[in-house]
Motif scaffolding. Structure first.
Motif, PDB file in Angstrom:
ATOM      1  N   GLY A  78       0.812  -1.202   0.000  1.00  0.00           N
ATOM      2  CA  GLY A  78       0.000   0.000   0.000  1.00  0.00           C
ATOM      3  C   GLY A  78       0.846   1.253   0.000  1.00  0.00           C
ATOM      4  N   GLY A  79       0.195   2.345  -0.311  1.00  0.00           N
ATOM      5  CA  GLY A  79       0.884   3.627  -0.293  1.00  0.00           C
ATOM      6  C   GLY A  79      -0.099   4.759  -0.106  1.00  0.00           C
ATOM      7  N   ARG A  80       0.436   5.923   0.155  1.00  0.00           N
ATOM      8  CA  ARG A  80      -0.338   7.155   0.349  1.00  0.00           C
ATOM      9  C   ARG A  80      -1.400   6.987   1.428  1.00  0.00           C
ATOM     10  NH1 ARG A  80       0.663  11.090  -3.463  1.00  0.00           N
ATOM     11  NH2 ARG A  80      -1.341  12.039  -3.036  1.00  0.00           N
ATOM     12  N   TRP A  81      -1.041   6.307   2.518  1.00  0.00           N
ATOM     13  CA  TRP A  81      -1.954   6.045   3.630  1.00  0.00           C
ATOM     14  C   TRP A  81      -2.303   7.338   4.345  1.00  0.00           C
ATOM     15  CZ3 TRP A  81      -4.309   1.749   5.728  1.00  0.00           C
ATOM     16  CH2 TRP A  81      -4.852   1.908   7.007  1.00  0.00           C
ATOM     17  N   THR A  82      -3.589   7.604   4.506  1.00  0.00           N
ATOM     18  CA  THR A  82      -4.063   8.715   5.325  1.00  0.00           C
ATOM     19  C   THR A  82      -4.824   8.155   6.525  1.00  0.00           C
ATOM     20  OG1 THR A  82      -4.237  10.159   3.400  1.00  0.00           O
ATOM     21  CG2 THR A  82      -5.472  10.798   5.355  1.00  0.00           C
TER      22      THR A  82
END
Length: 94
Positions: A78-82
């Motif tokens: 995953g990426g760009r976790w907010t």
């Protein structure tokens, strides 16, 4: 694109993955220069990397991983976790 952060797990066997990592669900260890899931948790096993990137989700970056699934199930990158509802992921299932 410049490498912003990386970890190849090339270090001595250890009960912990390292200071930059948090074992959220499940038990992960360093074994023979690899990160391995040792004990499954009660839900999706999760290991997160605590870097400055997670503090700045608006930054452009490309998550990249070399993975090997050795049991039935799947693995996610995953990426760009907010938060739990705002992130990107790629899932590979066996």
């Amino acid at each position: 694109m410049a490498t912003l952060a990386s970890d190849n797990f090339d270090r001595a066997d250890s009960d912990t993955v390292g200071a930059d990592w948090t074992e959220v669900v499940g038990d992960f260890d360093i074994v023979s220069n690899t990160c391995q899931l040792i004990t499954h948790g009660a839900s999706d096993d999760t290991l997160t990397w605590n870097t400055a990137l997670s503090a700045s989700p608006a930054a452009d970056y490309d998550p990249e991983a070399i993975l090997r699934v050795t049991t039935t199930g799947g693995i996610h990158v995953g990426g760009r976790w907010t938060d739990d509802n705002n992130w990107y992921r790629c899932r590979i299932s066996t």
